[in-house]
Motif scaffolding. Structure first.
Motif, PDB file in Angstrom:
ATOM      1  N   LYS A   1      -2.436  18.492  10.970  1.00  0.00           N
ATOM      2  CA  LYS A   1      -1.311  18.980  10.455  1.00  0.00           C
ATOM      3  C   LYS A   1      -0.997  19.857  11.632  1.00  0.00           C
ATOM      4  N   LEU A   2       0.443  20.255  11.531  1.00  0.00           N
ATOM      5  CA  LEU A   2       1.264  20.797  12.585  1.00  0.00           C
ATOM      6  C   LEU A   2       2.157  21.904  12.239  1.00  0.00           C
ATOM      7  N   GLY A   3       1.737  22.921  12.546  1.00  0.00           N
ATOM      8  CA  GLY A   3       2.874  23.838  12.093  1.00  0.00           C
ATOM      9  C   GLY A   3       2.739  24.753  10.753  1.00  0.00           C
ATOM     10  N   MET A   4       1.692  23.694   9.211  1.00  0.00           N
ATOM     11  CA  MET A   4       2.213  24.879   8.028  1.00  0.00           C
ATOM     12  C   MET A   4       0.565  23.971   7.146  1.00  0.00           C
ATOM     13  N   ASP A   5       0.262  24.621   6.784  1.00  0.00           N
ATOM     14  CA  ASP A   5      -0.769  24.296   5.449  1.00  0.00           C
ATOM     15  C   ASP A   5       0.488  24.875   4.269  1.00  0.00           C
ATOM     16  N   GLY A   6      -1.490  23.866   3.165  1.00  0.00           N
ATOM     17  CA  GLY A   6      -0.789  24.171   1.883  1.00  0.00           C
ATOM     18  C   GLY A   6      -0.551  25.861   1.645  1.00  0.00           C
ATOM     19  N   SER A   7      -0.812  26.001   2.177  1.00  0.00           N
ATOM     20  CA  SER A   7      -1.298  27.963   1.169  1.00  0.00           C
ATOM     21  C   SER A   7       0.387  28.920   1.903  1.00  0.00           C
ATOM     22  N   GLN A   8       1.147  27.742   2.967  1.00  0.00           N
ATOM     23  CA  GLN A   8       2.075  28.482   3.205  1.00  0.00           C
ATOM     24  C   GLN A   8       3.746  27.527   2.425  1.00  0.00           C
ATOM     25  N   VAL A   9       3.215  26.226   1.373  1.00  0.00           N
ATOM     26  CA  VAL A   9       4.084  26.023   1.048  1.00  0.00           C
ATOM     27  C   VAL A   9       4.792  26.840   0.824  1.00  0.00           C
ATOM     28  N   TRP A  10       4.478  27.927  -0.479  1.00  0.00           N
ATOM     29  CA  TRP A  10       5.763  28.687  -1.672  1.00  0.00           C
ATOM     30  C   TRP A  10       6.653  29.236  -0.794  1.00  0.00           C
ATOM     31  N   HIS A  11       5.527  30.279   0.488  1.00  0.00           N
ATOM     32  CA  HIS A  11       6.399  31.459   0.789  1.00  0.00           C
ATOM     33  C   HIS A  11       7.777  30.647   1.788  1.00  0.00           C
ATOM     34  N   ALA A  12       7.402  29.235   2.382  1.00  0.00           N
ATOM     35  CA  ALA A  12       8.462  28.476   2.947  1.00  0.00           C
ATOM     36  C   ALA A  12       9.816  28.222   2.379  1.00  0.00           C
ATOM     37  N   TRP A  13       8.934  27.575   0.939  1.00  0.00           N
ATOM     38  CA  TRP A  13       9.680  26.715   0.142  1.00  0.00           C
ATOM     39  C   TRP A  13      11.301  28.456  -0.990  1.00  0.00           C
ATOM     40  N   ARG A  14      10.247  29.233  -1.213  1.00  0.00           N
ATOM     41  CA  ARG A  14      11.550  30.763  -1.520  1.00  0.00           C
ATOM     42  C   ARG A  14      11.929  30.779  -0.119  1.00  0.00           C
ATOM     43  N   ASN A  15      11.639  30.852   1.022  1.00  0.00           N
ATOM     44  CA  ASN A  15      12.979  31.364   1.937  1.00  0.00           C
ATOM     45  C   ASN A  15      13.798  29.596   2.468  1.00  0.00           C
ATOM     46  N   GLY A  16      14.115  29.291   1.657  1.00  0.00           N
ATOM     47  CA  GLY A  16      14.925  28.471   2.174  1.00  0.00           C
ATOM     48  C   GLY A  16      14.483  26.893   3.095  1.00  0.00           C
ATOM     49  N   ASP A  17      13.243  26.196   2.489  1.00  0.00           N
ATOM     50  CA  ASP A  17      13.406  25.831   4.504  1.00  0.00           C
ATOM     51  C   ASP A  17      11.903  23.993   3.771  1.00  0.00           C
ATOM     52  N   ALA A  18      12.772  23.684   2.813  1.00  0.00           N
ATOM     53  CA  ALA A  18      12.686  22.805   2.580  1.00  0.00           C
ATOM     54  C   ALA A  18      12.631  21.588   3.090  1.00  0.00           C
TER      55      ALA A  18
ATOM     56  N   ILE B   1       1.018  -0.835  -0.140  1.00  0.00           N
ATOM     57  CA  ILE B   1       0.125  -0.233   0.132  1.00  0.00           C
ATOM     58  C   ILE B   1       1.264   1.071  -0.185  1.00  0.00           C
ATOM     59  N   LEU B   2       0.534   1.977  -0.934  1.00  0.00           N
ATOM     60  CA  LEU B   2       0.870   2.931  -1.097  1.00  0.00           C
ATOM     61  C   LEU B   2       0.427   4.650  -0.990  1.00  0.00           C
ATOM     62  N   VAL B   3       0.546   5.144  -0.136  1.00  0.00           N
ATOM     63  CA  VAL B   3      -0.345   6.294   0.900  1.00  0.00           C
ATOM     64  C   VAL B   3       0.646   7.609  -0.025  1.00  0.00           C
ATOM     65  N   PHE B   4       0.163   8.020  -0.683  1.00  0.00           N
ATOM     66  CA  PHE B   4       1.439  10.009  -1.241  1.00  0.00           C
ATOM     67  C   PHE B   4       0.350  11.052  -0.817  1.00  0.00           C
ATOM     68  N   ASP B   5       1.125  11.795  -1.267  1.00  0.00           N
ATOM     69  CA  ASP B   5       0.684  13.232  -1.076  1.00  0.00           C
ATOM     70  C   ASP B   5       2.002  14.148  -2.197  1.00  0.00           C
ATOM     71  N   LEU B   6       1.609  15.245  -2.481  1.00  0.00           N
ATOM     72  CA  LEU B   6       2.283  16.603  -2.567  1.00  0.00           C
ATOM     73  C   LEU B   6       2.330  17.429  -2.616  1.00  0.00           C
ATOM     74  N   GLU B   7       3.785  18.241  -2.405  1.00  0.00           N
ATOM     75  CA  GLU B   7       3.770  19.789  -2.303  1.00  0.00           C
ATOM     76  C   GLU B   7       3.844  20.239  -3.515  1.00  0.00           C
ATOM     77  N   THR B   8       3.371  22.061  -3.706  1.00  0.00           N
ATOM     78  CA  THR B   8       3.711  22.015  -5.263  1.00  0.00           C
ATOM     79  C   THR B   8       3.923  23.474  -4.889  1.00  0.00           C
ATOM     80  N   ILE B   9       4.695  24.283  -6.140  1.00  0.00           N
ATOM     81  CA  ILE B   9       4.611  25.654  -5.691  1.00  0.00           C
ATOM     82  C   ILE B   9       4.654  25.966  -7.457  1.00  0.00           C
ATOM     83  N   PRO B  10       4.416  27.454  -7.371  1.00  0.00           N
ATOM     84  CA  PRO B  10       4.606  28.062  -8.760  1.00  0.00           C
ATOM     85  C   PRO B  10       5.399  27.372  -9.949  1.00  0.00           C
ATOM     86  N   ASP B  11       5.097  27.013 -11.220  1.00  0.00           N
ATOM     87  CA  ASP B  11       6.034  26.202 -11.797  1.00  0.00           C
ATOM     88  C   ASP B  11       6.575  27.937 -13.161  1.00  0.00           C
ATOM     89  N   VAL B  12       7.410  28.481 -12.295  1.00  0.00           N
ATOM     90  CA  VAL B  12       8.218  29.686 -12.550  1.00  0.00           C
ATOM     91  C   VAL B  12       8.713  29.681 -14.840  1.00  0.00           C
TER      92      VAL B  12
END
Length: 262
Positions: A180-197, A4-15
């Motif tokens: 969920k703990l401390g983040m949701d999908g709307s915060q992913v781009w902000h975290a990613w561009r700030n180097g919090d991969a 069984i494979l449970v999966f989930d994506l996190e995405t950012i804008p395709d600049v």
């Protein structure tokens, strides 16, 4: 047992894609490209959630359960190109032909994977099998909505009625899991561009564990697991996470141990 494979994506804008489609040159920075796209989207439809084909895959989180136990990880490394992440996901399907489980995978994750695999030129023959070469896939494949090789748990629990959909975070917490703990999908781009991969990857991993735990509860509800088997699956998750030396799992286990959590 069937893997069984449970999966989930996190995405950012395709600049890069947004630059190509809008004729913006390299002088327009990534953040400005994204902000222009968000602004145009808000003006057009009232929100800034970009079309799925313009969402670049940054993280593929997976929880995997088979006869060897339970594992949770993100595919590849934070700086891997998108094509490598997509290829890694589909190669897992090629190797194991697992049962896929997701939360809103039919509405978001799989369409994104379809578009981005097409754009990146990634093959996925086992995933796209619909009975032409393997008759077992004619009436049970990954593509058809009502087949069971992929279970979109959100869609199924809502009886395929979008108005009845429930948020994973709330349902997980109501079932006694951390949510969920401390983040949701709307915060992913902000975290990613700030180097919090690493924070984004950890968030994605906790989401697939939440999905797996709710899926175990669903399997118990439908009679697929006995109470003893269900308790053993939940205990296996706890034991596995206790053995991983990562800050997000310490936080997750602390939340799980809080009063009112199962």
């Amino acid at each position: 047992m069937t893997p069984i494979l449970v999966f989930d994506l996190e995405t950012i804008p395709d600049v890069e894609g947004l630059r190509a489609l809008n004729g913006w040159g390299p002088d327009v920075g990534d953040e400005e490209v994204a902000e222009r796209a968000f602004t145009a989207r808000r003006e057009a439809v009232g929100h800034d959630f970009l079309p799925l084909h313009l969402q670049k895959i940054a993280v593929v989180g997976c929880a995997f359960r088979d006869d060897d136990g339970f594992r949770v990880k993100c595919i590849g490394k934070a700086d891997d190109p998108e094509a490598k992440l997509i290829d890694g996901f589909y190669k897992t399907i090629e190797r194991y032909t697992p049962q896929l489980v997701s939360w809103n995978g039919s509405g978001f994750d799989l369409p994104v994977l379809h578009y981005r695999a097409l754009i990146q030129g990634v093959q996925a023959s086992r995933y796209w099998e619909m009975g032409e070469d393997d008759r077992d896939f004619k009436y049970s494949n990954y593509i058809s909505r009502y087949h069971n090789r992929h279970i979109d748990l959100m869609d199924l629990l809502a009886k395929y009625n979008g108005r009845a959909n429930a948020p994973l975070d709330e349902l997980a917490k109501l079932c006694g899991f951390p949510g969920k703990l401390g983040m949701d999908g709307s915060q992913v781009w902000h975290a990613w561009r700030n180097g919090d991969a690493d924070e984004v990857r950890g968030y994605c991993e906790t989401d697939v564990v939440n999905t797996w735990l709710v899926y175990c509860r669903f399997r118990f509800m439908r009679g697929e697991l006995t109470k003893a088997q269900y308790d053993a699956e939940v205990a296996l998750v706890r034991t596995t996470l206790e053995g991983i030396d990562e800050p997000h799992w310490y936080q997750y286990l602390d939340a799980w141990a809080a009063p009112g959590r199962g």
